[in-house]
Write a protein that holds these residues in place. Structure first.
Motif, mmCIF file in Angstrom:
data_model
loop_
_atom_site.group_PDB
_atom_site.id
_atom_site.type_symbol
_atom_site.label_atom_id
_atom_site.label_comp_id
_atom_site.label_asym_id
_atom_site.label_seq_id
_atom_site.Cartn_x
_atom_site.Cartn_y
_atom_site.Cartn_z
ATOM 1 N N GLN A 177 11.999 -82.438 139.674
ATOM 2 C CA GLN A 177 13.253 -82.367 138.941
ATOM 3 C C GLN A 177 13.236 -83.355 137.771
ATOM 4 O O GLN A 177 12.837 -84.509 137.940
ATOM 5 C CB GLN A 177 14.394 -82.716 139.896
ATOM 6 N N GLY A 178 13.648 -82.884 136.618
ATOM 7 C CA GLY A 178 13.740 -83.767 135.463
ATOM 8 C C GLY A 178 12.445 -83.954 134.699
ATOM 9 O O GLY A 178 12.402 -84.666 133.700
ATOM 10 N N LYS A 233 10.673 -78.996 132.978
ATOM 11 C CA LYS A 233 10.272 -77.598 133.141
ATOM 12 C C LYS A 233 11.081 -76.649 132.264
ATOM 13 O O LYS A 233 10.523 -75.825 131.560
ATOM 14 C CB LYS A 233 10.467 -77.146 134.604
ATOM 15 N N ARG A 261 20.028 -76.242 141.069
ATOM 16 C CA ARG A 261 20.638 -77.279 140.244
ATOM 17 C C ARG A 261 21.814 -76.660 139.493
ATOM 18 O O ARG A 261 21.661 -75.640 138.826
ATOM 19 C CB ARG A 261 19.599 -77.777 139.252
ATOM 20 N N THR A 320 4.821 -84.111 129.539
ATOM 21 C CA THR A 320 6.013 -84.243 128.692
ATOM 22 C C THR A 320 6.311 -85.710 128.422
ATOM 23 O O THR A 320 5.728 -86.596 129.041
ATOM 24 C CB THR A 320 7.252 -83.629 129.377
ATOM 25 N N MET A 365 6.295 -83.901 123.013
ATOM 26 C CA MET A 365 6.592 -85.211 122.442
ATOM 27 C C MET A 365 8.011 -85.322 121.917
ATOM 28 O O MET A 365 8.255 -85.949 120.885
ATOM 29 C CB MET A 365 5.669 -85.519 121.282
ATOM 30 N N GLY A 366 8.945 -84.714 122.596
ATOM 31 C CA GLY A 366 10.319 -84.850 122.143
ATOM 32 C C GLY A 366 11.185 -83.803 122.803
ATOM 33 O O GLY A 366 10.699 -82.906 123.476
HETATM 34 P P1 GDP Z 1 13.550 -79.895 134.627
HETATM 35 O O1 GDP Z 1 14.448 -80.439 135.671
HETATM 36 O O2 GDP Z 1 12.107 -80.097 134.993
HETATM 37 O O3 GDP Z 1 13.834 -78.483 134.261
HETATM 38 O O4 GDP Z 1 13.774 -80.796 133.322
HETATM 39 P P2 GDP Z 1 14.570 -80.462 131.975
HETATM 40 O O5 GDP Z 1 13.805 -79.462 131.172
HETATM 41 O O6 GDP Z 1 15.968 -80.145 132.295
HETATM 42 O O7 GDP Z 1 14.443 -81.852 131.218
HETATM 43 C C1 GDP Z 1 14.961 -83.066 131.735
HETATM 44 C C2 GDP Z 1 15.285 -84.002 130.591
HETATM 45 O O8 GDP Z 1 14.068 -84.430 129.952
HETATM 46 C C3 GDP Z 1 16.120 -83.359 129.522
HETATM 47 O O9 GDP Z 1 17.082 -84.295 129.094
HETATM 48 C C4 GDP Z 1 15.127 -83.070 128.411
HETATM 49 O O10 GDP Z 1 15.751 -83.067 127.151
HETATM 50 C C5 GDP Z 1 14.166 -84.207 128.560
HETATM 51 N N1 GDP Z 1 12.822 -83.887 128.032
HETATM 52 C C6 GDP Z 1 12.028 -82.841 128.334
HETATM 53 N N2 GDP Z 1 10.858 -82.905 127.669
HETATM 54 C C7 GDP Z 1 10.903 -84.035 126.912
HETATM 55 C C8 GDP Z 1 9.977 -84.671 126.011
HETATM 56 O O11 GDP Z 1 8.857 -84.214 125.751
HETATM 57 N N3 GDP Z 1 10.403 -85.838 125.446
HETATM 58 C C9 GDP Z 1 11.613 -86.377 125.711
HETATM 59 N N4 GDP Z 1 11.927 -87.524 125.111
HETATM 60 N N5 GDP Z 1 12.485 -85.814 126.550
HETATM 61 C C10 GDP Z 1 12.154 -84.658 127.151
#
Ligand code: GDP
Ligand code: MG
Length: 439
Positions: free
Chosen positions: A106-107, A110, A137, A244, A271-272
């Motif tokens: 999580q987080g 993905k 979620r 990431t 990277m962002g």
């Molecule tokens: P999931 O739970 O795996 O689906 O994660 P999310 O895609 O919802 O991302 C979790 C948080 O990490 C979000 O606030 C995204 O904006 C942030 N995030 C994802 N990839 C990156 C990245 O490459 N760089 C930064 N700084 N933040 C990222």
């Protein structure tokens, strides 16, 4: 950070000219420490240093005219090999759709990466379908749907009452029926790896036989990212890893160890948070970035993808003939901005670390927008002809843009200098410039 540590080790070496075995040993001791501090896996460091040492202590190296450069080159090559050697491309199904399944804690990123990947595929004229497989979620489905709307990419969802396995199955059928050549299945993550999560993921794998099972890991978690990758790989036979948050990763250890520890290639680097912040992972580029050699190839690729070639040509012509106006300046700035935040851009240029460290050189995005505000306060005529900018007009510009008169004066004075800088940028972006840099 790792980069600056390594750079200082190597600049010490370069200062020496002829090297002795002791010089090399001492440098490698420092490289070893730098890697360990960057959270690179202990075993990986040990093997890496042994390999480099074996080659670097050789007579040919020490006797060569530029032993320090040869040592850097060996480190660069071994680092590249450690991260997989060559770029590992996304698999493609013989018979579309190609199914990509995203897994991870999580987080980790993905869902965001699902959107970014869809964007890359769109740019290559593919027709991706996204499947909302995280039913646990709150708001996860909505998050994917918002991304889909932004990208104008369809999102397949059956709400949160149907099992993710069923969602994946039906999404695959939907993709076939609607001529989507890629299906990306977003899945749920947990805070920690647990049985029920793995069981569900395995069932999805069975149901849709993905061509790619991509593990998304947060590079900021260092060794943990590597451990997570190892566990997932044991259970699911991953085909690739997406790292990431490399924008926030000051230690860099995960990028270096993931492939070596798990055997699983890193396919993409993020990277962002923005949708265009995903790049295919190039081990050789990452290695030279870590070693502070800059990453010209990535920069050129980005430039070519986002800069309008005809416009760039026209700008170049204007610069050469000194027809360059404030309007052109604004436009050029927008183009440069498209490449990404300036400090990120600078990271990719060789030796840019030094520029960023200099106190009186300000190249940040805030500065850019303040300057843009000044230009936007100008009349059409003023933008074409800087000579019109009398003191009273400058006062008006200051008030209109929220700057002081001194700021405005300084900017107009700097305009000439900036023309020169822009000239360099546009030279790089044109087809001719790119070729020069590649050679
Ligand atoms: P999931 O739970 O795996 O689906 O994660 P999310 O895609 O919802 O991302 C979790 C948080 O990490 C979000 O606030 C995204 O904006 C942030 N995030 C994802 N990839 C990156 C990245 O490459 N760089 C930064 N700084 N933040 C990222
Ligand atoms: Mg998610």
């Amino acid at each position: 950070g790792l980069s600056s540590r390594l750079q200082s080790v190597f600049s010490k070496l370069r200062g020496k000219g002829k090297l002795t075995e002791d010089d090399v040993n001492e440098a490698l001791r420092e490289v070893r420490l730098a890697l360990l501090e960057a959270d690179v896996n202990f075993k990986v460091v040990k093997e890496f240093i042994a390999k480099v040492k074996e080659q670097a202590i050789g007579q040919e190296v020490l006797q060569s005219f530029t032993p320090a450069m040869v040592v850097v080159d060996i480190v660069n090559k071994e680092l590249t090999a450690l991260m997989g050697g060559t770029q590992s491309k996304l698999a493609r199904a013989n018979k579309p759709p190609t199914v990509i399944m995203m897994v991870g804690l999580q987080g980790a990123g993905k869902t965001t990466t699902t959107g970014k990947l869809a964007k890359l595929l769109l740019q290559q004229n593919h027709r991706p379908l996204l499947a909302a497989g995280d039913i646990y979620r709150p708001a996860a489905i909505k998050q994917l749907q918002v991304l889909g709307e932004q990208l104008k990419v369809p999102v397949f969802s059956l709400g949160d009452k149907v099992s993710p396995v069923e969602i994946a199955k039906q999404a695959l059928q939907h993709a076939k029926d609607h001529n989507n050549d890629y299906l990306i299945v977003d899945t749920a993550g947990r805070l920690h790896i647990d049985e029920s999560l793995m069981d569900e993921l395995k069932q999805i794998v069975e149901a849709v036989s993905p061509d790619e099972i991509l593990l998304v890991v947060d590079a900021m978690t260092g060794q943990d990212a590597v451990n997570v990758a190892e566990s997932f790989h044991k259970q699911l036979e991953l085909t690739g890893v997406v790292l990431t948050k490399l924008d926030g990763d000051t230690r860099g250890g995960a990028a270096i160890s993931v492939k070596a520890v798990t055997g699983c290639p890193i396919k993409f680097a993020a990277m962002g948070e923005k949708l265009d912040a995903l790049e295919p992972f190039h081990p050789e580029r990452m290695a030279s970035r870590i070693l502070g050699m800059g990453d010209m190839l990535t920069l050129i690729e980005k430039a070519q993808a986002s800069i309008d070639a005809d416009k760039a040509k026209e700008m170049e012509r204007k610069l050469r003939t000194a027809e360059f106006t404030f309007d052109d300046f604004l436009e050029q700035m927008e183009q440069v901005k498209k490449l990404g935040p300036l400090d990120q851009l600078l990271d990719m240029l060789p030796g840019a670390g030094k520029i960023k460290g200099m106190k009186d050189v300000k190249v940040d995005d805030k500065q850019m927008s303040r300057v843009a505000a000044i230009v936007k306060s100008m009349t059409k005529e003023e933008r074409q002809n800087p000579d019109l900018l009398s003191p009273s007009r400058r006062k008006r510009l200051a008030a209109g843009s929220g700057n002081s008169v001194q700021d405005v004066n300084r900017f107009i004075k700097q305009f000439e200098d900036m023309r020169k800088m822009m000239k360099q940028f546009s030279g790089m972006m044109g087809p001719k410039g790119a070729k020069q840099l590649k050679n």
